[in-house]
Write an enzyme that holds these catalytic residues in place. Structure first.
Site, mmCIF file in Angstrom:
data_model
loop_
_atom_site.group_PDB
_atom_site.id
_atom_site.type_symbol
_atom_site.label_atom_id
_atom_site.label_comp_id
_atom_site.label_asym_id
_atom_site.label_seq_id
_atom_site.Cartn_x
_atom_site.Cartn_y
_atom_site.Cartn_z
ATOM 1 N N ASP A 84 37.552 45.917 29.082
ATOM 2 C CA ASP A 84 36.077 45.292 30.034
ATOM 3 C C ASP A 84 35.696 45.953 30.701
ATOM 4 O O ASP A 84 34.379 46.476 31.116
ATOM 5 C CB ASP A 84 36.865 44.403 30.386
ATOM 6 C CG ASP A 84 36.539 43.481 31.440
ATOM 7 O OD1 ASP A 84 35.064 42.702 31.044
ATOM 8 O OD2 ASP A 84 36.535 43.079 33.047
ATOM 9 N N GLU A 131 36.321 43.547 23.164
ATOM 10 C CA GLU A 131 36.566 44.394 24.138
ATOM 11 C C GLU A 131 37.816 45.340 23.503
ATOM 12 O O GLU A 131 38.275 46.117 24.343
ATOM 13 C CB GLU A 131 36.743 43.991 25.204
ATOM 14 C CG GLU A 131 35.551 43.465 25.559
ATOM 15 C CD GLU A 131 35.611 42.514 26.894
ATOM 16 O OE1 GLU A 131 35.355 41.892 27.898
ATOM 17 O OE2 GLU A 131 37.435 42.126 27.231
ATOM 18 N N ASP A 164 36.915 38.436 23.040
ATOM 19 C CA ASP A 164 38.485 38.921 23.681
ATOM 20 C C ASP A 164 38.844 40.943 22.829
ATOM 21 O O ASP A 164 39.142 41.957 23.257
ATOM 22 C CB ASP A 164 39.735 38.885 24.011
ATOM 23 C CG ASP A 164 39.621 37.423 24.952
ATOM 24 O OD1 ASP A 164 38.008 37.756 25.315
ATOM 25 O OD2 ASP A 164 40.599 37.007 24.452
ATOM 26 N N GLU A 209 42.209 44.695 26.222
ATOM 27 C CA GLU A 209 41.390 43.738 26.333
ATOM 28 C C GLU A 209 40.487 44.349 27.763
ATOM 29 O O GLU A 209 39.485 44.449 28.184
ATOM 30 C CB GLU A 209 41.556 42.059 26.391
ATOM 31 C CG GLU A 209 39.985 41.376 26.456
ATOM 32 C CD GLU A 209 40.582 40.137 27.335
ATOM 33 O OE1 GLU A 209 39.419 39.545 27.591
ATOM 34 O OE2 GLU A 209 41.589 39.623 26.338
#
Length: 236
Positions: free
Chosen positions: A55, A127, A124, A51
């Protein structure tokens, strides 16, 4: 002799995402919550580190798409579009569109709590999947995935809410004040479901605190609470 099925067929999810993994263990990791591990560990085979990477990959890919799409917009307008596209709610909508919920691996308690369908988790996982594609096939393949999923949302990104932290920073600078700071005031809950308390700090004003499931979420909540306190509209 029949073989035992470990779970839903991941090839169907790969079709929805638009990427066939060379190393499917990356996708499996992206779908695994820390609670599903027998011995939970920050470094175990769950999605949290993915994650973090996803991101950043998502931010770069979306920034690239916006830069090329909206050639007449300034940095401020592009930043507001970016903030609305990379926020958890948008990522959760993409994960829901991919149909990831049945594939998420959770511990028994989290399954019973309905965590599988909660927006923060879905965001989450979105990502983490983007990071898994990046590690499996490189940036261009990850960018292609982001482009397929997020392009339909690009034109509407300007009508979404401004990012609260960006709005607070704009307000502070307009008042001749320094950039707002954010400070962690506390943390509670288990490692797999922490609750952070962050304070938004602007010179000359009392700090405003708020909670969130991550430092980033708590910072945004604190910024939004601060803006409400001074009666500044985030949608402006």
């Amino acid at each position: 002799m029949s073989s035992k099925r470990a779970g839903p067929d991941l090839s169907l999810l790969e079709d929805a995402i638009g990427h066939q993994f060379s190393d499917r263990s990356l996708l499996e990791r992206a779908l695994t919550h820390i609670s599903a591990l027998k011995t939970p560990s920050p470094h175990g085979p769950h999605y949290e580190r993915l994650e973090f990477l996803g991101d950043r990959v998502l931010g770069l890919a979306i920034s690239d798409l916006l830069y090329r799409r909206f050639i007449d917009e300034d940095e401020g307008a592009l930043s507001r579009r970016l903030a609305s596209l990379v926020r958890k709610e948008t990522c959760a909508a993409i994960a829901d569109q991919w149909g990831v919920s049945p594939y998420i691996k959770l511990g028994p308690g989290e399954r019973q709590s309905g965590l599988r369908k909660k927006g923060v988790l879905l965001g989450d996982i979105c990502e983490a999947i983007i990071a898994a594609i990046y590690l499996d096939a490189g940036y261009q393949e990850a960018r292609s995935c982001v482009e397929r999923a997020f392009t339909p949302l690009l034109d509407n990104s300007n009508s979404a809410k401004r990012d609260a932290k960006s709005a607070l920073q704009e307000w502070a600078l307009a008042q001749g004040l320094p950039v707002p700071l954010y400070r962690e005031m506390g943390r509670s809950g288990p490692d797999h479901a922490p609750v952070f308390v962050m304070a938004a700090i602007v010179e000359g004003h009392p700090p405003v605190e708020a909670e969130g499931s991550s430092k980033k979420h708590a910072e945004h909540a604190a910024a939004e609470a601060f803006l409400k306190g001074i009666r500044v509209d985030v949608d402006r």
